[in-house]
Motif scaffolding. Structure first.
Motif, PDB file in Angstrom:
ATOM      1  N   ALA A   1      -8.771   4.934  -0.524  1.00  0.00           N
ATOM      2  CA  ALA A   1      -7.621   4.333  -1.203  1.00  0.00           C
ATOM      3  C   ALA A   1      -6.589   3.845  -0.184  1.00  0.00           C
ATOM      4  O   ALA A   1      -6.017   2.755  -0.330  1.00  0.00           O
ATOM      5  N   LEU A   2      -6.345   4.654   0.840  1.00  0.00           N
ATOM      6  CA  LEU A   2      -5.402   4.238   1.887  1.00  0.00           C
ATOM      7  C   LEU A   2      -5.918   3.025   2.658  1.00  0.00           C
ATOM      8  O   LEU A   2      -5.143   2.134   3.022  1.00  0.00           O
ATOM      9  N   THR A   3      -7.218   2.982   2.910  1.00  0.00           N
ATOM     10  CA  THR A   3      -7.794   1.830   3.603  1.00  0.00           C
ATOM     11  C   THR A   3      -7.565   0.549   2.816  1.00  0.00           C
ATOM     12  O   THR A   3      -7.124  -0.469   3.373  1.00  0.00           O
ATOM     13  N   LEU A   4      -7.835   0.588   1.516  1.00  0.00           N
ATOM     14  CA  LEU A   4      -7.613  -0.592   0.681  1.00  0.00           C
ATOM     15  C   LEU A   4      -6.131  -0.939   0.602  1.00  0.00           C
ATOM     16  O   LEU A   4      -5.757  -2.120   0.632  1.00  0.00           O
ATOM     17  N   ALA A   5      -5.289   0.073   0.510  1.00  0.00           N
ATOM     18  CA  ALA A   5      -3.845  -0.174   0.415  1.00  0.00           C
ATOM     19  C   ALA A   5      -3.324  -0.840   1.678  1.00  0.00           C
ATOM     20  O   ALA A   5      -2.478  -1.756   1.618  1.00  0.00           O
ATOM     21  N   TRP A   6      -3.802  -0.393   2.844  1.00  0.00           N
ATOM     22  CA  TRP A   6      -3.362  -1.003   4.096  1.00  0.00           C
ATOM     23  C   TRP A   6      -3.810  -2.457   4.182  1.00  0.00           C
ATOM     24  O   TRP A   6      -3.049  -3.329   4.608  1.00  0.00           O
ATOM     25  N   TRP A   7      -5.046  -2.726   3.791  1.00  0.00           N
ATOM     26  CA  TRP A   7      -5.524  -4.114   3.804  1.00  0.00           C
ATOM     27  C   TRP A   7      -4.666  -4.975   2.883  1.00  0.00           C
ATOM     28  O   TRP A   7      -4.263  -6.092   3.257  1.00  0.00           O
ATOM     29  N   ALA A   8      -4.388  -4.481   1.692  1.00  0.00           N
ATOM     30  CA  ALA A   8      -3.587  -5.253   0.751  1.00  0.00           C
ATOM     31  C   ALA A   8      -2.169  -5.458   1.265  1.00  0.00           C
ATOM     32  O   ALA A   8      -1.621  -6.574   1.209  1.00  0.00           O
ATOM     33  N   ALA A   9      -1.549  -4.395   1.786  1.00  0.00           N
ATOM     34  CA  ALA A   9      -0.165  -4.486   2.257  1.00  0.00           C
ATOM     35  C   ALA A   9      -0.043  -5.420   3.459  1.00  0.00           C
ATOM     36  O   ALA A   9       0.855  -6.272   3.517  1.00  0.00           O
ATOM     37  N   LEU A  10      -0.938  -5.253   4.426  1.00  0.00           N
ATOM     38  CA  LEU A  10      -0.878  -6.110   5.609  1.00  0.00           C
ATOM     39  C   LEU A  10      -1.180  -7.562   5.262  1.00  0.00           C
ATOM     40  O   LEU A  10      -0.548  -8.486   5.791  1.00  0.00           O
ATOM     41  N   GLY A  11      -2.149  -7.771   4.368  1.00  0.00           N
ATOM     42  CA  GLY A  11      -2.473  -9.134   3.971  1.00  0.00           C
ATOM     43  C   GLY A  11      -1.333  -9.812   3.244  1.00  0.00           C
ATOM     44  O   GLY A  11      -0.967 -10.953   3.551  1.00  0.00           O
ATOM     45  N   LEU A  12      -0.742  -9.113   2.278  1.00  0.00           N
ATOM     46  CA  LEU A  12       0.389  -9.692   1.552  1.00  0.00           C
ATOM     47  C   LEU A  12       1.586  -9.891   2.475  1.00  0.00           C
ATOM     48  O   LEU A  12       2.322 -10.886   2.347  1.00  0.00           O
ATOM     49  N   GLY A  13       1.791  -8.965   3.400  1.00  0.00           N
ATOM     50  CA  GLY A  13       2.873  -9.134   4.366  1.00  0.00           C
ATOM     51  C   GLY A  13       2.677 -10.366   5.227  1.00  0.00           C
ATOM     52  O   GLY A  13       3.631 -11.107   5.521  1.00  0.00           O
ATOM     53  N   ALA A  14       1.431 -10.613   5.633  1.00  0.00           N
ATOM     54  CA  ALA A  14       1.144 -11.810   6.431  1.00  0.00           C
ATOM     55  C   ALA A  14       1.358 -13.076   5.614  1.00  0.00           C
ATOM     56  O   ALA A  14       1.836 -14.095   6.141  1.00  0.00           O
ATOM     57  N   VAL A  15       1.006 -13.026   4.323  1.00  0.00           N
ATOM     58  CA  VAL A  15       1.232 -14.186   3.453  1.00  0.00           C
ATOM     59  C   VAL A  15       2.718 -14.508   3.366  1.00  0.00           C
ATOM     60  O   VAL A  15       3.140 -15.664   3.480  1.00  0.00           O
ATOM     61  N   VAL A  16       3.536 -13.475   3.150  1.00  0.00           N
ATOM     62  CA  VAL A  16       4.984 -13.681   3.058  1.00  0.00           C
ATOM     63  C   VAL A  16       5.546 -14.172   4.394  1.00  0.00           C
ATOM     64  O   VAL A  16       6.351 -15.114   4.440  1.00  0.00           O
ATOM     65  N   ALA A  17       5.134 -13.540   5.489  1.00  0.00           N
ATOM     66  CA  ALA A  17       5.636 -13.936   6.809  1.00  0.00           C
ATOM     67  C   ALA A  17       5.246 -15.366   7.135  1.00  0.00           C
ATOM     68  O   ALA A  17       6.062 -16.152   7.658  1.00  0.00           O
ATOM     69  N   GLY A  18       3.996 -15.736   6.832  1.00  0.00           N
ATOM     70  CA  GLY A  18       3.565 -17.106   7.091  1.00  0.00           C
ATOM     71  C   GLY A  18       4.364 -18.117   6.291  1.00  0.00           C
ATOM     72  O   GLY A  18       4.730 -19.178   6.796  1.00  0.00           O
ATOM     73  N   GLY A  19       4.664 -17.778   5.029  1.00  0.00           N
ATOM     74  CA  GLY A  19       5.462 -18.681   4.217  1.00  0.00           C
ATOM     75  C   GLY A  19       6.873 -18.838   4.732  1.00  0.00           C
ATOM     76  O   GLY A  19       7.424 -19.942   4.749  1.00  0.00           O
TER      77      GLY A  19
END
Length: 333
Positions: free
Chosen positions: A294-312
């Protein structure tokens, strides 16, 4: 420089070289683990007095590196260890002969392998070991095929959502909303099919749906996040990681410990493998050993969404993280 700006002969060479390279990578990623499927430090329990389990232990140790043996005082302790996902099965020494405890819900392949190992190595020629399936698969899916085959559709859905968000030019909050909404709907649809219709993935309906959704979000956010930071090349990179590494290294059709090192370990750090492991825990084992995946999936989701926001944000400020093309000064034109 875009691919279409290359001279025609270079584009031809690129196609000739690139396609075989992709095929070679795919064959390696899928065929290598499949051809080397065998137990590698597979957790297995031994229950009973040391004097009674010693002969079984010696026979199992002939297969060096195959089993990681755990000792338990009695059958009850071994059953508890199986239900907590500490071991895939256990051999209990009894007066009538060895008794094998399995958990086909954890892996039908491993359960069958343990039966063969006990019949061929741990029991006397005139003794037939009793087998008890402590945590069985669903009645409608005794081979666990639905759960294992769900990895590929989830990977395709995750990659597709990440690609769509990127190509449609969604940024910031809109991109996050699209990814989250798509993942939530994937979770509902997947659970309606696997849980309600096929009756192959039991457990709490909403927990199963949340697991499907989190796995889909981890994959889609990973792809979209890479694309937001490095451009469309991130789509290719994310797709390769998820489809050509995460899918065959997931161990969903057997078990991570059945894959050659380090494929099994790598697979559990990627969304497909973590998603399959979490789904087994939620569906069959009342959430046992669910924290890690669960933590592995959460980290992937959090880092991915964070990168999406940062890129925007960077694009809105006019500081695209990708290198800007060099232009000649106007007075030289």
């Amino acid at each position: 420089m875009s691919p279409t700006s290359l001279p025609p002969h270079r584009r031809v060479i690129a196609v000739i070289v690139l396609i075989p390279a992709v095929v070679a990578l795919a064959l390696w990623a899928f065929a290598w683990p499949a051809s080397r499927t065998a137990p590698h430090d597979l957790p297995l329990g031994l229950a009973g007095p040391a004097a009674a389990t010693a002969p079984v232990e010696r026979q199992l140790e002939h297969r060096k590196g195959a089993f990681d043996l755990h000792h338990y005082a009695d059958e009850a302790a071994a059953r508890e260890a199986i239900e907590d996902r500490e071991v895939y099965g256990a051999i209990v020494a009894t007066e009538q002969g060895p008794k094998l405890l399995t958990a086909s819900a954890a892996s039908p392949v491993v359960a069958q392998l343990l039966q063969q190992a006990v019949a061929g190595r741990a029991s006397a020629p005139d003794t037939r070991a009793t087998t008890v399936d402590v945590v069985p698969t669903a009645d409608k899916d005794p081979r666990g095929a639905v759960l294992s085959t769900s990895v590929l559709p989830l990977a395709m859905a995750g990659i597709g959502a990440g690609v769509a968000v990127t190509l449609l030019g969604l940024r910031g909050a809109r991109a996050v909303a699209a990814l989250a909404g798509s993942a939530a709907l994937v979770g509902v649809v997947a659970t309606a099919l696997a849980h309600s219709w096929l009756e192959a993935v039991p457990g709490n309906w909403w927990l199963v749906a949340g697991t499907f959704a989190l796995a889909a979000l981890a994959m889609s956010a990973g792809v979209a996040g890479l694309a937001a930071l490095v451009g469309r090349a991130g789509i290719a990179l994310g797709s390769v990681v998820i489809m050509l590494l995460g899918n065959p290294f997931s161990g969903a059709s057997s078990a991570p410990e059945m894959l050659p090192a380090p494929a099994g370990a790598i697979g559990q750090w990627l969304p497909p493998g973590a998603g399959a492991t979490l789904l087994r825990s939620v569906s069959f084992f009342d959430g046992a050993a669910a924290v890690g995946p669960a933590l592995t999936l959460a980290w992937w989701a959090a880092l991915g969404l964070g990168a999406v926001v940062a890129g925007g944000v960077l694009k809105e400020r006019g500081t695209d993280p990708r290198p800007a093309p060099q232009r000649e000064p106007a007075f030289l034109a």
